[in-house]
Motif scaffolding. Structure first.
Motif, PDB file in Angstrom:
ATOM      1  N   LEU A  13     -22.473  17.385 -60.773  1.00 46.43           N
ATOM      2  CA  LEU A  13     -21.441  16.374 -60.554  1.00 46.43           C
ATOM      3  C   LEU A  13     -22.010  14.980 -60.785  1.00 46.43           C
ATOM      4  N   GLY A  14     -23.212  14.729 -60.277  1.00 45.22           N
ATOM      5  CA  GLY A  14     -23.870  13.444 -60.498  1.00 45.22           C
ATOM      6  C   GLY A  14     -24.118  13.178 -61.975  1.00 45.22           C
ATOM      7  N   LEU A  15     -24.550  14.197 -62.716  1.00 41.64           N
ATOM      8  CA  LEU A  15     -24.770  14.038 -64.155  1.00 41.64           C
ATOM      9  C   LEU A  15     -23.471  13.750 -64.889  1.00 41.64           C
ATOM     10  N   LEU A  16     -22.392  14.393 -64.473  1.00 43.01           N
ATOM     11  CA  LEU A  16     -21.097  14.143 -65.098  1.00 43.01           C
ATOM     12  C   LEU A  16     -20.690  12.680 -64.915  1.00 43.01           C
ATOM     13  N   VAL A  17     -20.931  12.146 -63.739  1.00 40.13           N
ATOM     14  CA  VAL A  17     -20.629  10.735 -63.485  1.00 40.13           C
ATOM     15  C   VAL A  17     -21.588   9.840 -64.285  1.00 40.13           C
ATOM     16  N   ALA A  18     -22.877  10.161 -64.275  1.00 38.47           N
ATOM     17  CA  ALA A  18     -23.864   9.356 -64.995  1.00 38.47           C
ATOM     18  C   ALA A  18     -23.593   9.329 -66.498  1.00 38.47           C
ATOM     19  N   ARG A  19     -23.059  10.423 -67.019  1.00 42.45           N
ATOM     20  CA  ARG A  19     -22.780  10.537 -68.459  1.00 42.45           C
ATOM     21  C   ARG A  19     -21.367  10.092 -68.815  1.00 42.45           C
ATOM     22  N   HIS A  20     -20.733   9.446 -67.898  1.00 37.99           N
ATOM     23  CA  HIS A  20     -19.384   8.901 -68.109  1.00 37.99           C
ATOM     24  C   HIS A  20     -18.363   9.976 -68.500  1.00 37.99           C
ATOM     25  N   GLY A  21     -18.485  11.144 -67.866  1.00 35.20           N
ATOM     26  CA  GLY A  21     -17.516  12.215 -68.081  1.00 35.20           C
ATOM     27  C   GLY A  21     -17.835  13.159 -69.221  1.00 35.20           C
ATOM     28  N   TRP A  23     -19.971  16.123 -71.140  1.00 32.59           N
ATOM     29  CA  TRP A  23     -20.787  17.293 -70.808  1.00 32.59           C
ATOM     30  C   TRP A  23     -20.883  18.188 -72.041  1.00 32.59           C
ATOM     31  N   ASN A  24     -22.097  18.434 -72.477  1.00 32.60           N
ATOM     32  CA  ASN A  24     -22.341  19.304 -73.642  1.00 32.60           C
ATOM     33  C   ASN A  24     -21.467  18.940 -74.837  1.00 32.60           C
ATOM     34  N   GLY A  25     -21.401  17.654 -75.137  1.00 31.00           N
ATOM     35  CA  GLY A  25     -20.651  17.197 -76.294  1.00 31.00           C
ATOM     36  C   GLY A  25     -19.144  17.143 -76.115  1.00 31.00           C
ATOM     37  N   ARG A  26     -18.675  17.435 -74.925  1.00 27.25           N
ATOM     38  CA  ARG A  26     -17.235  17.404 -74.641  1.00 27.25           C
ATOM     39  C   ARG A  26     -16.931  16.333 -73.604  1.00 27.25           C
ATOM     40  N   GLN A  27     -15.772  15.725 -73.721  1.00 25.30           N
ATOM     41  CA  GLN A  27     -15.308  14.736 -72.753  1.00 25.30           C
ATOM     42  C   GLN A  27     -14.489  15.489 -71.703  1.00 25.30           C
ATOM     43  N   LEU A  28     -15.082  15.788 -70.535  1.00 22.37           N
ATOM     44  CA  LEU A  28     -14.390  16.535 -69.491  1.00 22.37           C
ATOM     45  C   LEU A  28     -13.528  15.639 -68.611  1.00 22.37           C
ATOM     46  N   LEU A  29     -14.004  14.439 -68.363  1.00 18.98           N
ATOM     47  CA  LEU A  29     -13.245  13.446 -67.600  1.00 18.98           C
ATOM     48  C   LEU A  29     -13.120  12.197 -68.466  1.00 18.98           C
ATOM     49  N   ALA A  30     -11.970  11.592 -68.448  1.00 13.98           N
ATOM     50  CA  ALA A  30     -11.765  10.375 -69.239  1.00 13.98           C
ATOM     51  C   ALA A  30     -12.720   9.277 -68.768  1.00 13.98           C
ATOM     52  N   GLU A  31     -13.297   8.584 -69.737  1.00 16.03           N
ATOM     53  CA  GLU A  31     -14.185   7.469 -69.385  1.00 16.03           C
ATOM     54  C   GLU A  31     -13.455   6.441 -68.536  1.00 16.03           C
ATOM     55  N   SER A  32     -12.173   6.243 -68.815  1.00 17.41           N
ATOM     56  CA  SER A  32     -11.393   5.277 -68.032  1.00 17.41           C
ATOM     57  C   SER A  32     -11.300   5.715 -66.570  1.00 17.41           C
ATOM     58  N   TRP A  33     -11.255   7.025 -66.323  1.00 19.02           N
ATOM     59  CA  TRP A  33     -11.219   7.534 -64.948  1.00 19.02           C
ATOM     60  C   TRP A  33     -12.541   7.229 -64.249  1.00 19.02           C
ATOM     61  N   ILE A  34     -13.646   7.466 -64.945  1.00 14.72           N
ATOM     62  CA  ILE A  34     -14.955   7.167 -64.360  1.00 14.72           C
ATOM     63  C   ILE A  34     -15.057   5.675 -64.061  1.00 14.72           C
ATOM     64  N   ASP A  35     -14.606   4.833 -65.002  1.00 16.44           N
ATOM     65  CA  ASP A  35     -14.624   3.380 -64.776  1.00 16.44           C
ATOM     66  C   ASP A  35     -13.820   3.007 -63.537  1.00 16.44           C
ATOM     67  N   GLN A  36     -12.634   3.598 -63.386  1.00 17.78           N
ATOM     68  CA  GLN A  36     -11.798   3.316 -62.212  1.00 17.78           C
ATOM     69  C   GLN A  36     -12.452   3.847 -60.941  1.00 17.78           C
ATOM     70  N   MET A  37     -13.041   5.030 -61.041  1.00 15.71           N
ATOM     71  CA  MET A  37     -13.668   5.665 -59.888  1.00 15.71           C
ATOM     72  C   MET A  37     -14.817   4.818 -59.342  1.00 15.71           C
ATOM     73  N   LEU A  38     -15.508   4.119 -60.248  1.00 18.46           N
ATOM     74  CA  LEU A  38     -16.676   3.341 -59.843  1.00 18.46           C
ATOM     75  C   LEU A  38     -16.398   1.849 -59.744  1.00 18.46           C
ATOM     76  N   ALA A  39     -15.126   1.478 -59.754  1.00 17.24           N
ATOM     77  CA  ALA A  39     -14.734   0.082 -59.574  1.00 17.24           C
ATOM     78  C   ALA A  39     -14.469  -0.186 -58.090  1.00 17.24           C
ATOM     79  N   PRO A  40     -14.792  -1.374 -57.618  1.00 14.45           N
ATOM     80  CA  PRO A  40     -14.530  -1.698 -56.203  1.00 14.45           C
ATOM     81  C   PRO A  40     -13.043  -1.585 -55.875  1.00 14.45           C
TER      82      PRO A  40
END
Length: 110
Positions: A13-21, A23-40
């Motif tokens: 899970l930590g790697l998925l967040v660190a890699r901006h969603g 995993w193995n050449g696939r986008q599992l979570l939208a980068e925009s979701w990760i950006d929102q998830m890590l925004a104050p």
């Protein structure tokens, strides 16, 4: 609530967040979701969507301001530090020992 998973799965899970969603050449979570998830959030500038933010060293002085972490019951922590290319899983760690541990770890890999 909560997650009951292994330390390896916490690390994934930590790697998925660190890699901006990614995993193995696939986008599992939208980068925009990760950006929102890590925004104050509007009510707490050190908290996103279930992730804590280390803005200005708010939680861990030894860690960079860009580090993020998930905190679970019993001292279970997923720590993501893109600056130092680290994903760390801590299980049942004494909360007062985390900052010192992170400081020594970051110094060892720098």
């Amino acid at each position: 609530g909560g997650m009951f998973i292994s330390a390896r799965d916490h690390a994934r899970l930590g790697l998925l967040v660190a890699r901006h969603g990614h995993w193995n050449g696939r986008q599992l979570l939208a980068e925009s979701w990760i950006d929102q998830m890590l925004a104050p959030s509007p009510t707490n500038d050190t908290y996103g969507f279930l992730w804590w933010l280390n803005c200005g060293g708010a939680k861990y002085k030894s860690a960079p301001s860009t580090a993020v972490f998930a905190l679970g019951a019993g001292g279970n922590i997923i720590y993501v530090d893109r600056e130092n290319d680290l994903v760390v899983v801590m299980r049942w760690i004494d909360g007062t020992a985390v900052d010192g541990f992170l400081g020594r770890l970051i110094e060892a890999v720098a």
